[in-house]
Design a protein around this motif. Structure first.
Motif, PDB file in Angstrom:
ATOM      1  N   LYS A 187       0.826  -1.206   0.000  1.00  0.00           N
ATOM      2  CA  LYS A 187       0.000   0.000   0.000  1.00  0.00           C
ATOM      3  C   LYS A 187       0.863   1.261   0.000  1.00  0.00           C
ATOM      4  O   LYS A 187       1.832   1.370   0.753  1.00  0.00           O
ATOM      5  CB  LYS A 187      -0.931  -0.007   1.206  1.00  0.00           C
ATOM      6  CG  LYS A 187      -2.019  -1.075   1.100  1.00  0.00           C
ATOM      7  CD  LYS A 187      -2.957  -1.050   2.289  1.00  0.00           C
ATOM      8  CE  LYS A 187      -4.025  -2.145   2.153  1.00  0.00           C
ATOM      9  NZ  LYS A 187      -4.895  -2.212   3.347  1.00  0.00           N
ATOM     10  N   ASP A 188       0.487   2.175  -0.879  1.00  0.00           N
ATOM     11  CA  ASP A 188       1.196   3.448  -1.057  1.00  0.00           C
ATOM     12  C   ASP A 188       2.677   3.250  -1.339  1.00  0.00           C
ATOM     13  O   ASP A 188       3.480   4.158  -1.145  1.00  0.00           O
ATOM     14  CB  ASP A 188       1.036   4.348   0.170  1.00  0.00           C
ATOM     15  CG  ASP A 188      -0.363   4.934   0.264  1.00  0.00           C
ATOM     16  OD1 ASP A 188      -1.146   4.783  -0.693  1.00  0.00           O
ATOM     17  OD2 ASP A 188      -0.679   5.540   1.299  1.00  0.00           O
ATOM     18  N   THR A 190       5.005   1.834   0.219  1.00  0.00           N
ATOM     19  CA  THR A 190       5.745   2.333   1.378  1.00  0.00           C
ATOM     20  C   THR A 190       5.990   1.236   2.400  1.00  0.00           C
ATOM     21  O   THR A 190       5.107   0.429   2.699  1.00  0.00           O
ATOM     22  CB  THR A 190       4.972   3.484   2.053  1.00  0.00           C
ATOM     23  OG1 THR A 190       4.787   4.540   1.105  1.00  0.00           O
ATOM     24  CG2 THR A 190       5.717   4.025   3.269  1.00  0.00           C
ATOM     25  N   VAL A 213       9.343   4.943   5.594  1.00  0.00           N
ATOM     26  CA  VAL A 213       9.019   5.792   6.736  1.00  0.00           C
ATOM     27  C   VAL A 213       9.745   5.232   7.953  1.00  0.00           C
ATOM     28  O   VAL A 213       9.681   4.021   8.212  1.00  0.00           O
ATOM     29  CB  VAL A 213       7.501   5.813   6.998  1.00  0.00           C
ATOM     30  CG1 VAL A 213       7.176   6.540   8.302  1.00  0.00           C
ATOM     31  CG2 VAL A 213       6.777   6.458   5.831  1.00  0.00           C
ATOM     32  N   THR A 215      10.479   5.260  12.178  1.00  0.00           N
ATOM     33  CA  THR A 215       9.860   5.575  13.457  1.00  0.00           C
ATOM     34  C   THR A 215      10.864   5.394  14.593  1.00  0.00           C
ATOM     35  O   THR A 215      11.978   4.908  14.383  1.00  0.00           O
ATOM     36  CB  THR A 215       8.670   4.646  13.741  1.00  0.00           C
ATOM     37  OG1 THR A 215       9.163   3.331  14.081  1.00  0.00           O
ATOM     38  CG2 THR A 215       7.747   4.550  12.544  1.00  0.00           C
ATOM     39  N   ALA A 225       2.453   4.063  13.005  1.00  0.00           N
ATOM     40  CA  ALA A 225       2.703   4.674  11.695  1.00  0.00           C
ATOM     41  C   ALA A 225       1.939   3.943  10.593  1.00  0.00           C
ATOM     42  O   ALA A 225       1.405   4.576   9.669  1.00  0.00           O
ATOM     43  CB  ALA A 225       4.202   4.677  11.397  1.00  0.00           C
ATOM     44  N   ALA A 228      -1.778   4.900  11.036  1.00  0.00           N
ATOM     45  CA  ALA A 228      -2.050   6.321  10.779  1.00  0.00           C
ATOM     46  C   ALA A 228      -2.159   6.619   9.288  1.00  0.00           C
ATOM     47  O   ALA A 228      -2.937   7.493   8.880  1.00  0.00           O
ATOM     48  CB  ALA A 228      -0.950   7.178  11.400  1.00  0.00           C
ATOM     49  N   SER A 229      -1.399   5.898   8.478  1.00  0.00           N
ATOM     50  CA  SER A 229      -1.398   6.156   7.040  1.00  0.00           C
ATOM     51  C   SER A 229      -2.030   5.039   6.224  1.00  0.00           C
ATOM     52  O   SER A 229      -1.976   5.063   4.992  1.00  0.00           O
ATOM     53  CB  SER A 229       0.054   6.385   6.560  1.00  0.00           C
ATOM     54  OG  SER A 229       0.643   7.478   7.234  1.00  0.00           O
ATOM     55  N   LEU A 231      -1.058   1.893   5.905  1.00  0.00           N
ATOM     56  CA  LEU A 231      -0.024   1.137   5.184  1.00  0.00           C
ATOM     57  C   LEU A 231      -0.109  -0.348   5.531  1.00  0.00           C
ATOM     58  O   LEU A 231      -0.822  -0.744   6.451  1.00  0.00           O
ATOM     59  CB  LEU A 231       1.354   1.702   5.527  1.00  0.00           C
ATOM     60  CG  LEU A 231       1.533   3.194   5.202  1.00  0.00           C
ATOM     61  CD1 LEU A 231       2.885   3.699   5.685  1.00  0.00           C
ATOM     62  CD2 LEU A 231       1.362   3.443   3.709  1.00  0.00           C
TER      63      LEU A 231
END
Length: 358
Positions: A187-188, A190, A213, A215, A225, A228-229, A231
């Protein structure tokens, strides 16, 4: 999550020995509690006990088919059979002992099992993801295609290739991120990882046009994370990998299945798959007897670390991190050359001792 229960409790010492056992809490949906809620529970434990009386006392009901439901769920995540693969499973004398061998066998793999004789006190003792020597030797002795090591509560997974070489969590994430992207499941585009992940993971993701990303250290921050997005994949170098499409937290059995599935899907050995990422030498020094809180705002240490990082350029990295629980500052240096990384880490450790020593 499967039962729609309001609350769950797990006895666990994670990858540590049995005397370190504590409890983990899970909220509705199978997710870990927020830090502030865990702190409230811990404070309440020191207060006046609440004693149930008469009809207020709870009842125990055994969830008799829990393991069967879990096995079915795990197998549903596979799109290939593991037929033809010989897998050695190290169950760490822990939670994976009654599940992992059955799942891999049901998926079609030939299975050799070690570390699956729990007696209540031998969990993680000389086996599992923090003690890989027996797994490495067994994989070579029986001529297996790969080895999978769980930790005691089975939320982690590390791997060993056919030659006995360790494949850590960063390499596993690289393999699975590239696989997921190829199959349109990332997804995305990422991947989420922590600041402790090897520089080689970031380089590999850049080479495959995958965003990364970062953390703070801790699986809860990776999960935050991801959620939140929206992913789908993240994890830690320790082998704590989270697939949000199939689980609400790390699942070492699920991770092991996905590694084996990618081998079956591509026909490649684990060593070939792991070569997607070059592991940069990473040196970690724990500086003890210092004021860990003094690290923040010490311009001389910051300036020296920045100078070293600039000298290392794109092939190196410096990370200074105070421990969350003790007066220790962790110095991590990565470089293309291990001797250079060691020298830089020792240099920074000495400066921290001089500046922040108690």
């Amino acid at each position: 999550a499967d039962l729609g229960a309001d609350f769950g409790v797990m006895v666990s010492a994670s990858h540590n020995p049995a005397p370190d056992n504590g409890i983990k809490f899970f909220a509705r949906g199978g997710v870990k509690l927020a830090d502030e809620i865990e702190n409230e529970i811990e404070q309440a434990m020191g207060g006046k006990p609440i004693r149930a009386v008469a009809g207020d006392v709870g009842r125990i009901r055994r969830f008799s088919d829990a393991e069967d439901r879990y096995v079915v769920h795990l197998l549903s995540t596979l799109d290939v059979t593991l037929g033809g693969l010989h897998v050695v499973l190290d169950c760490a004398h822990g939670a994976a002992s009654g599940i992992s061998p059955d799942v891999f066998a049901d998926a079609g793999a030939r299975v050799t099992v070690i570390g699956n004789d729990p007696d209540g006190v031998n969990i993680n003792r000389d086996v599992g993801s923090t003690h890989l020597q027996l797994l490495q030797q067994t994989v070579k002795d029986v001529g297996a295609d790969l080895g999978i090591a769980h930790d005691g509560d089975a939320d982690r997974c590390l791997a060993v290739d056919a030659d006995g070489n360790i494949v850590d969590g960063d390499q596993i994430m690289a393999i699975l991120a590239v696989s997921s992207k190829r199959r349109g499941l990332l997804k995305d585009n990422t991947l989420v990882a922590t600041v402790m992940s090897n520089l080689g993971l970031r380089v590999a993701m850049e080479e495959h046009d995958i965003e990364m990303v970062q953390t703070k250290v801790g699986d809860r921050y990776v999960l935050q994370a991801l959620n939140a997005s929206g992913l789908s994949l993240g994890g830690e170098q320790s082998g704590h990998i989270i697939f949000t499409d199939a689980a609400t937290t790390g699942d070492g059995v699920l991770t092991g299945l996905q590694i084996a599935a990618e081998m079956a899907r591509t026909g490649k050995s684990l060593a070939e798959l792991a070569s997607v990422m070059t592991v940069y030498p990473q040196v970690l020094v724990n500086v003890t007897g210092v004021d860990r809180l003094g690290l923040a705002g010490d311009t001389e240490i910051d300036r020296h670390a920045a100078t070293i990082e600039a000298e290392l350029g794109d092939t190196g990295r410096v990370l200074l991190r105070p421990s969350g629980t003790e007066n220790v500052i962790r110095v991590m240096v990565e470089a293309a050359d291990e001797l250079r990384a060691r020298a830089a880490a020792d240099e920074l450790a000495e400066l921290i001792k001089v500046r922040l020593g108690e």
